[in-house]
Structure formats: C-alpha cells, structure tokens
Write a protein that holds these residues in place. Structure first.
Motif, PDB file in Angstrom:
ATOM      1  N   UNK A 111       0.829  -1.172  -0.056  1.00 48.40           N
ATOM      2  CA  UNK A 111       0.075   0.289   0.072  1.00 48.40           C
ATOM      3  C   UNK A 111       1.026   1.311  -0.084  1.00 48.40           C
ATOM      4  N   UNK A 112       0.731   2.176  -1.001  1.00 48.80           N
ATOM      5  CA  UNK A 112       1.540   3.180  -1.351  1.00 48.80           C
ATOM      6  C   UNK A 112       0.776   4.477  -1.225  1.00 48.80           C
ATOM      7  N   UNK A 113       1.242   5.532  -0.461  1.00 53.39           N
ATOM      8  CA  UNK A 113       0.711   6.970  -0.464  1.00 53.39           C
ATOM      9  C   UNK A 113       1.636   7.838  -0.767  1.00 53.39           C
ATOM     10  N   UNK A 114       0.962   9.223  -1.255  1.00 48.96           N
ATOM     11  CA  UNK A 114       1.928  10.319  -1.381  1.00 48.96           C
ATOM     12  C   UNK A 114       1.949  10.914  -0.089  1.00 48.96           C
ATOM     13  N   UNK A 115       2.970  11.429   0.750  1.00 50.17           N
ATOM     14  CA  UNK A 115       3.061  12.122   1.785  1.00 50.17           C
ATOM     15  C   UNK A 115       3.443  13.431   1.748  1.00 50.17           C
ATOM     16  N   UNK A 116       2.601  14.217   2.381  1.00 48.92           N
ATOM     17  CA  UNK A 116       2.583  15.749   2.384  1.00 48.92           C
ATOM     18  C   UNK A 116       3.099  16.241   3.832  1.00 48.92           C
ATOM     19  N   UNK A 117       4.324  16.631   4.097  1.00 47.59           N
ATOM     20  CA  UNK A 117       4.654  17.242   5.338  1.00 47.59           C
ATOM     21  C   UNK A 117       4.431  18.736   5.268  1.00 47.59           C
ATOM     22  N   UNK A 118       3.805  19.151   6.254  1.00 47.70           N
ATOM     23  CA  UNK A 118       3.671  20.829   6.528  1.00 47.70           C
ATOM     24  C   UNK A 118       4.748  21.158   7.600  1.00 47.70           C
ATOM     25  N   UNK A 119       5.972  21.573   7.335  1.00 48.26           N
ATOM     26  CA  UNK A 119       6.803  21.764   8.309  1.00 48.26           C
ATOM     27  C   UNK A 119       6.931  23.059   9.016  1.00 48.26           C
ATOM     28  N   UNK A 120       7.060  22.854  10.139  1.00 51.84           N
ATOM     29  CA  UNK A 120       7.250  24.507  10.981  1.00 51.84           C
ATOM     30  C   UNK A 120       8.711  24.586  11.362  1.00 51.84           C
ATOM     31  N   UNK A 121       9.409  25.606  10.949  1.00 51.83           N
ATOM     32  CA  UNK A 121      10.669  25.430  11.057  1.00 51.83           C
ATOM     33  C   UNK A 121      11.176  25.477  12.503  1.00 51.83           C
ATOM     34  N   UNK A 122      10.558  26.274  13.255  1.00 47.97           N
ATOM     35  CA  UNK A 122      10.807  26.160  14.593  1.00 47.97           C
ATOM     36  C   UNK A 122      10.923  24.942  15.410  1.00 47.97           C
ATOM     37  N   UNK A 123      10.045  24.062  14.864  1.00 42.70           N
ATOM     38  CA  UNK A 123      10.261  22.538  15.420  1.00 42.70           C
ATOM     39  C   UNK A 123      11.012  21.683  15.023  1.00 42.70           C
ATOM     40  N   UNK A 124      12.023  22.474  13.860  1.00 42.73           N
ATOM     41  CA  UNK A 124      13.111  21.555  13.575  1.00 42.73           C
ATOM     42  C   UNK A 124      14.471  22.077  14.284  1.00 42.73           C
ATOM     43  N   UNK A 125      14.666  21.275  15.387  1.00 37.02           N
ATOM     44  CA  UNK A 125      15.774  21.434  16.380  1.00 37.02           C
ATOM     45  C   UNK A 125      17.107  20.632  15.775  1.00 37.02           C
ATOM     46  N   UNK A 126      18.137  21.033  16.368  1.00 35.78           N
ATOM     47  CA  UNK A 126      19.320  20.223  15.947  1.00 35.78           C
ATOM     48  C   UNK A 126      19.252  18.768  16.679  1.00 35.78           C
ATOM     49  N   UNK A 127      19.633  17.744  15.988  1.00 31.79           N
ATOM     50  CA  UNK A 127      19.604  16.455  16.728  1.00 31.79           C
ATOM     51  C   UNK A 127      20.891  16.133  17.319  1.00 31.79           C
ATOM     52  N   UNK A 128      20.776  15.026  18.180  1.00 29.75           N
ATOM     53  CA  UNK A 128      21.973  14.427  18.872  1.00 29.75           C
ATOM     54  C   UNK A 128      22.938  13.761  17.734  1.00 29.75           C
ATOM     55  N   UNK A 129      24.119  14.208  17.679  1.00 32.77           N
ATOM     56  CA  UNK A 129      24.821  13.648  16.695  1.00 32.77           C
ATOM     57  C   UNK A 129      25.174  11.993  16.882  1.00 32.77           C
ATOM     58  N   UNK A 130      25.248  11.849  18.260  1.00 33.56           N
ATOM     59  CA  UNK A 130      25.397  10.488  18.813  1.00 33.56           C
ATOM     60  C   UNK A 130      24.546   9.509  18.388  1.00 33.56           C
ATOM     61  N   UNK A 131      23.199   9.999  18.760  1.00 32.62           N
ATOM     62  CA  UNK A 131      22.194   9.028  18.136  1.00 32.62           C
ATOM     63  C   UNK A 131      21.931   8.970  16.748  1.00 32.62           C
ATOM     64  N   UNK A 132      22.370   9.495  15.875  1.00 36.26           N
ATOM     65  CA  UNK A 132      22.462   9.652  14.414  1.00 36.26           C
ATOM     66  C   UNK A 132      23.760   9.631  13.803  1.00 36.26           C
ATOM     67  N   UNK A 133      24.734   9.083  14.584  1.00 36.28           N
ATOM     68  CA  UNK A 133      26.004   8.769  13.930  1.00 36.28           C
ATOM     69  C   UNK A 133      25.894   8.228  12.457  1.00 36.28           C
ATOM     70  N   UNK A 134      25.284   7.026  12.291  1.00 37.66           N
ATOM     71  CA  UNK A 134      25.264   6.258  11.154  1.00 37.66           C
ATOM     72  C   UNK A 134      24.669   7.068  10.025  1.00 37.66           C
TER      73      UNK A 134
END
Length: 338
Positions: free
Chosen positions: A125-148
């Motif tokens: 089952x395939x759908x077309x996603x549409x993200x409505x992004x609030x820039x203020x919600x986009x914080x810097x991530x923990x680099x250790x958690x996303x090292x890969x």
C-alpha cells in the motif's frame, strides 16, 4: 492609588502566568511527532518474473534475490508476498527498523540450456506523503544518536574537504536544519544536470560535485553527502519511480524494469524521516527553476515506490565440472494497481 497599583500588579502576574503556559504549550506542540497527510493511496502489486539459464550442466543451484530492504513506514507498507515452490520467502530485521524480505530458490540440478523461471508477487500500500513543516520545530539532533546517518560511506564522501567547503558556502549563516536542508536541496538541483549517457556504475558525491552531471544516484549521493557534512542526518532510499502522465495509469500491467530510482530522506526533529527528491527538472517560462513540490512530498503523478534503504545484489552459487559455465539471470518487473 495603592489599590490600583496592587490590582495592576496582579493583572501583570496573571497575564505573565498565562503567557508562560502558552509558550510552554507551543514548545510541547513543536516537540510532538508530526505525521504527514497522506494522499493518492493505492494498493499496488509488483510482479517479479525471474529466469536463469546456463550453457553447462549445474548442480546444487542456490539463488538469493533481495525483495524489500526496509520501508518508509510513514507512507508505504508491505501487505503480503506470494510465491510458489521452489521459492521460499525469508524475512529479516533490517537496520532501518523495518523488515527485509528475500526470495530463496534451490534446484538440485539445472541442465545446460534449460530455462528455469520463478515468480514473486509483492503487494504493498503506497501513499503520497505531504509534510507541512514548521521550521521552529526543527531542532538540531543529537549527533551520537544519528551517527550512522552523519558518517561518510562509499559514494557519500561527506568528510571530503570539497564537500564540507561546498556545504559551508551554500548554507552561509543559516543554522536551522529546515532552512539548511532546503538551501542544499536548491543547490543540488541547480548545480546538477541530468545525463542519461552517464555510466551505470556508482561514482559518488564527489564526482557529482566536480562534474555537475549524472543520474538519480549522483543527485542523491551529493545531497546526502552535503546534508551529512552540514550536520543533518540523511540517507538514500531505493525503489521505482513511475510518472503516470508520461507512462499511463496502472490499471494495466506496466513494465518497470527500467524505472529504478534513488532518492533521499532527511531527519528533522518532530517530523522524523522526511522524503526529499533532488532529481527533477522544473521549468518556468523555459528556464530551469527550483520547485519545493519535491521537498517533503512529490507531485501526485510522480509515484515513488520504495524497495528499501539498501540495494544489495542478487546472488547465486552452484556446482559444475570442467571449465567455468556462463550463467545468465534476468528479472522482469511488472507493476499494476489492484
């Protein structure tokens, strides 16, 4: 006069209290997981018709064919995989957090010149996603958690000085991950020119940066490398791209063996993995123009059907006598809508 001042003080205290609650509510809302809106949902069937033949007698023939290597669960899911003996379907846990599936086939013998075929049917089952992004919600991530997803790898030379310098120049003083990812998105599409004559061999992000030309693999490698160099987790996603305006609807059976495609995902806080399609050409009044219709979504006619976050090769082994045989393996891919 004293009573008025006291009343005014209490008004300020109460107002400050409610403002603090509202600000905290906004912060909580920003940090909550925001899921995309899904459109154009379709139940699709991908039919794989595999054929093997050899010019010499073979024994103990084993084939392992990758089917699905993880799924973008925000917009697609596997409903089932069907195959008849001698095919067996194996399911494994993928590194991306979703499952992987393989088809395994065994023949005791394969006489010279005899074609053997097996079929696998993947329902999804395939759908077309549409993200409505609030820039203020986009914080810097923990680099250790996303090292890969921040580290360099083959074809994604995010630690090369040229890649790092390019990312730095493109983003300038930008610090918000959302803004940075869009600046890099604009750069890749304006910098690159699609070249069908490019080799099928993967050449990597550095080649794409230096040459400014390539196929979807080159666009995707460059975008992922630049994002990682800028501290934004990013990864490749493999699959099929089917344009209904160019190739017709999926009511009938459509051959998609030449529709293989690579695009990308980036990780934005509060939204998790967001699809980004750097390979497109949009022209306005005859001039190449950046379109954010390919950031966090895709146009309705531009189907993206994922087959995984890895692209492992089909493998086989066998036994034979004498000189090495010539073995030919072909997979025909048919897509249809149920």
């Amino acid at each position: 006069m004293v009573l008025r001042r006291i009343g005014g003080l209490w008004t300020c205290i109460i107002l400050s209290f409610f403002l603090a609650i509202f600000a905290n509510f906004e912060t909580v809302q920003a940090n909550q997981l925001q899921i995309p809106t899904l459109y154009n949902t379709r139940d699709l069937v991908l039919e794989l018709e595999a054929t093997i033949v050899s010019n010499k007698d073979l024994t103990d023939v084993n084939v392992k064919m990758p089917l699905i290597q993880g799924q973008p669960l925000y917009c697609q899911g596997v409903l089932g995989i069907d195959a008849l003996p001698p095919v067996s379907i194996k399911q494994e846990q993928a590194g991306s957090g979703s499952d992987s599936w393989y088809a395994e086939v065994h023949w005791d013998e394969l006489p010279a010149g005899e074609y053997r075929r097996f079929d696998v049917s993947i329902k999804m089952r395939n759908s077309r996603p549409v993200y409505r992004i609030n820039p203020e919600a986009c914080l810097t991530v923990d680099p250790y958690a996303f090292a890969e997803y921040l580290a360099p790898e083959e074809g994604v030379e995010s630690d090369h000085p040229s890649i790092i310098n390019c990312a730095s120049q493109v983003i300038g003083n930008a610090r918000n991950p959302y803004e940075i990812s869009r600046l890099l998105f604009s750069f890749v599409n304006s910098h690159m020119n699609y070249d069908l004559s490019a080799s099928d061999n993967r050449r990597g992000a550095l080649y794409a940066l230096n040459s400014g030309r390539g196929t979807c693999q080159d666009y995707a490698d460059l975008y992922v490398a630049l994002c990682r160099a800028a501290g934004i987790p990013a990864r490749l996603i493999y699959g099929l791209r089917y344009n209904t305006e160019e190739h017709g609807d999926l009511i009938g059976r459509r051959n998609v063996a030449n529709r293989h495609h690579v695009w990308t995902e980036i990780y934005l806080e509060s939204y998790q993995w967001v699809p980004v399609e750097p390979t497109y050409t949009y022209k306005l009044n005859g001039r190449k123009t950046i379109s954010f219709d390919y950031y966090g979504t895709y146009p309705a006619h531009d189907l993206h059907i994922a087959t995984g976050y890895e692209n492992p090769p089909l493998t086989w082994n066998y036994k034979y006598s004498g000189s090495k045989p010539q073995v030919y393996f072909n997979v025909n891919e048919i897509l249809r809508q149920e």
